[in-house]
Design an enzyme around this catalytic site. Structure first.
Site, PDB file in Angstrom:
ATOM      1  N   SER A  12       0.851  -1.197   0.000  1.00 14.14           N
ATOM      2  CA  SER A  12       0.000   0.000   0.000  1.00 14.14           C
ATOM      3  C   SER A  12       0.880   1.238   0.000  1.00 14.14           C
ATOM      4  O   SER A  12       1.635   1.478   0.947  1.00 14.14           O
ATOM      5  CB  SER A  12      -0.884   0.015   1.241  1.00 14.14           C
ATOM      6  OG  SER A  12      -1.390   1.328   1.422  1.00 14.14           O
ATOM      7  N   ASP A  39      -4.572   3.637  -2.122  1.00 16.63           N
ATOM      8  CA  ASP A  39      -5.648   3.993  -1.180  1.00 16.63           C
ATOM      9  C   ASP A  39      -6.166   5.399  -1.440  1.00 16.63           C
ATOM     10  O   ASP A  39      -5.431   6.372  -1.328  1.00 16.63           O
ATOM     11  CB  ASP A  39      -5.120   3.907   0.254  1.00 16.63           C
ATOM     12  CG  ASP A  39      -4.974   2.469   0.718  1.00 16.63           C
ATOM     13  OD1 ASP A  39      -5.949   1.714   0.614  1.00 16.63           O
ATOM     14  OD2 ASP A  39      -3.872   2.114   1.183  1.00 16.63           O
ATOM     15  N   MET A  41      -8.727   8.213  -0.232  1.00 21.11           N
ATOM     16  CA  MET A  41      -9.526   8.626   0.934  1.00 21.11           C
ATOM     17  C   MET A  41     -10.016  10.056   0.734  1.00 21.11           C
ATOM     18  O   MET A  41      -9.277  10.904   0.229  1.00 21.11           O
ATOM     19  CB  MET A  41      -8.686   8.546   2.203  1.00 21.11           C
ATOM     20  CG  MET A  41      -8.096   7.160   2.448  1.00 21.11           C
ATOM     21  SD  MET A  41      -7.210   7.099   4.001  1.00 21.11           S
ATOM     22  CE  MET A  41      -6.519   5.442   3.942  1.00 21.11           C
ATOM     23  N   GLY A 147      -8.832   4.145   6.925  1.00 24.46           N
ATOM     24  CA  GLY A 147      -8.481   5.550   7.127  1.00 24.46           C
ATOM     25  C   GLY A 147      -7.008   5.797   7.388  1.00 24.46           C
ATOM     26  O   GLY A 147      -6.490   6.853   7.053  1.00 24.46           O
ATOM     27  N   PHE A 148      -6.334   4.807   7.952  1.00 20.74           N
ATOM     28  CA  PHE A 148      -4.947   5.033   8.349  1.00 20.74           C
ATOM     29  C   PHE A 148      -4.127   3.758   8.193  1.00 20.74           C
ATOM     30  O   PHE A 148      -4.643   2.653   8.379  1.00 20.74           O
ATOM     31  CB  PHE A 148      -4.877   5.482   9.817  1.00 20.74           C
ATOM     32  CG  PHE A 148      -5.703   6.703  10.085  1.00 20.74           C
ATOM     33  CD1 PHE A 148      -5.201   7.976   9.801  1.00 20.74           C
ATOM     34  CD2 PHE A 148      -6.995   6.590  10.566  1.00 20.74           C
ATOM     35  CE1 PHE A 148      -5.986   9.097  10.009  1.00 20.74           C
ATOM     36  CE2 PHE A 148      -7.788   7.709  10.777  1.00 20.74           C
ATOM     37  CZ  PHE A 148      -7.279   8.973  10.503  1.00 20.74           C
ATOM     38  N   ASP A 180      -6.589  -6.423   4.033  1.00 20.47           N
ATOM     39  CA  ASP A 180      -5.965  -5.096   4.067  1.00 20.47           C
ATOM     40  C   ASP A 180      -5.959  -4.563   5.491  1.00 20.47           C
ATOM     41  O   ASP A 180      -7.013  -4.280   6.058  1.00 20.47           O
ATOM     42  CB  ASP A 180      -6.762  -4.160   3.143  1.00 20.47           C
ATOM     43  CG  ASP A 180      -6.166  -2.772   3.023  1.00 20.47           C
ATOM     44  OD1 ASP A 180      -5.114  -2.500   3.627  1.00 20.47           O
ATOM     45  OD2 ASP A 180      -6.781  -1.940   2.319  1.00 20.47           O
ATOM     46  N   GLY A 181      -4.767  -4.427   6.052  1.00 21.54           N
ATOM     47  CA  GLY A 181      -4.608  -3.794   7.360  1.00 21.54           C
ATOM     48  C   GLY A 181      -3.880  -4.665   8.357  1.00 21.54           C
ATOM     49  O   GLY A 181      -4.324  -5.768   8.679  1.00 21.54           O
ATOM     50  N   GLY A 182      -2.738  -4.187   8.806  1.00 29.31           N
ATOM     51  CA  GLY A 182      -2.009  -4.894   9.858  1.00 29.31           C
ATOM     52  C   GLY A 182      -1.362  -6.187   9.422  1.00 29.31           C
ATOM     53  O   GLY A 182      -1.035  -7.025  10.272  1.00 29.31           O
ATOM     54  N   GLY A 202       1.193  -2.094   4.038  1.00 26.18           N
ATOM     55  CA  GLY A 202       1.716  -0.735   3.902  1.00 26.18           C
ATOM     56  C   GLY A 202       2.912  -0.497   4.786  1.00 26.18           C
ATOM     57  O   GLY A 202       4.060  -0.500   4.335  1.00 26.18           O
TER      58      GLY A 202
END
Ligand code: DX5
Ligand code: ZN
Length: 232
Positions: A12, A39, A41, A147-148, A180-182, A202
């Site tokens: 990401s 991404d 946003m 968002g982050f 997606d995420g972590g 990311g």
């Protein structure tokens, strides 16, 4: 899991150095990334503001030929779907809560020659898929709230991945299952075992940046590959 799956790693660029974005994308692809996760946003659907279709087009003009996975965290979504098709996106994914007409938005993406995907927030039910399995090429499960970058993986995503994998296998359609995420080196194997085949990362990737070293992403990409290769 019914058949061996090909795994795709999608860094990401949210965590890239935006002042040197073309070079960052070149380096991460040279290190073995398969897909560029992009991404988008809007400070409305999610509480952050990032990049739009002009930057996607700029990456294409820079010479990026790898698939670009445009993750739209915007509301409304249809107008930007058209812009990302024109900007050279490969996948266009959106959150069902951000579209008044999910079926129409999916069709817009495919009619534009892109691959279509639906994105599920941690608390969004998979039932949005009930009548559109034939219209999706990608199911993206958020394992953090959008968002982050840099948030921790939400463990309940593993069970949701198993449910999504069962839906895909039962459907018989060729649908990728992205998370997606972590995603980190120490949890990617467990996430793959739960059914994911496409991994957004990311901070885990771009956190490996070292000034002046164009090969700084090689070791983290190699570690991801090793974890995935060790799966039985
Ligand atoms: C979050 C974004 C993610 C984010 C992931 O809303 O959709 O793609 O960049 O970042 P990490 O891998 O740091 O959790
Ligand atoms: Zn994303």
């Amino acid at each position: 899991m019914t058949a061996p799956r090909d795994f795709l790693i999608a860094p990401s660029i949210l965590s890239a150095d935006f002042a040197r974005l073309g070079e960052e994308v070149d380096n991460v692809l040279a290190a073995g990334a398969d897909v560029v996760h992009f991404d988008v946003m809007d400070n409305h659907y999610v509480p952050n503001l990032t990049i739009g279709p002009m930057v996607c087009e700029a990456l294409r003009k820079h010479g990026v030929t790898a698939p670009i996975d445009a993750h739209l965290m915007v509301k409304p979504v249809d107008r930007l779907i058209g812009d990302f098709i024109d900007a050279g996106a490969t996948y266009v994914t959106f959150h069902p809560e951000a579209s008044e007409h999910v079926d129409r938005s999916l069709q817009l993406i495919r009619d534009g020659g892109c691959k279509a995907g639906l994105v599920f927030n941690p608390a969004t039910p998979l039932s949005y898929l009930d009548y559109v399995m034939d219209k999706v090429d990608m199911i993206l499960l958020m394992s953090v709230n959008p968002g982050f970058g840099g948030q921790s993986f939400i463990p309940a995503t593993l069970d949701k991945l198993r449910q999504a994998r069962a839906r895909i296998d039962a459907s018989g359609f060729d649908i990728r299952l992205e998370v997606d995420g972590g995603v980190k080196v120490d949890n990617i194997a467990e996430i793959a075992r739960a059914g994911a085949d496409t991994f957004v990362a990311g901070s885990a990737v771009f956190g490996a940046r070292r000034a002046g070293d164009p090969h700084h992403y090689d070791s983290v990409m190699d570690k991801f590959r090793a974890e995935l290769a060790a799966l039985s």
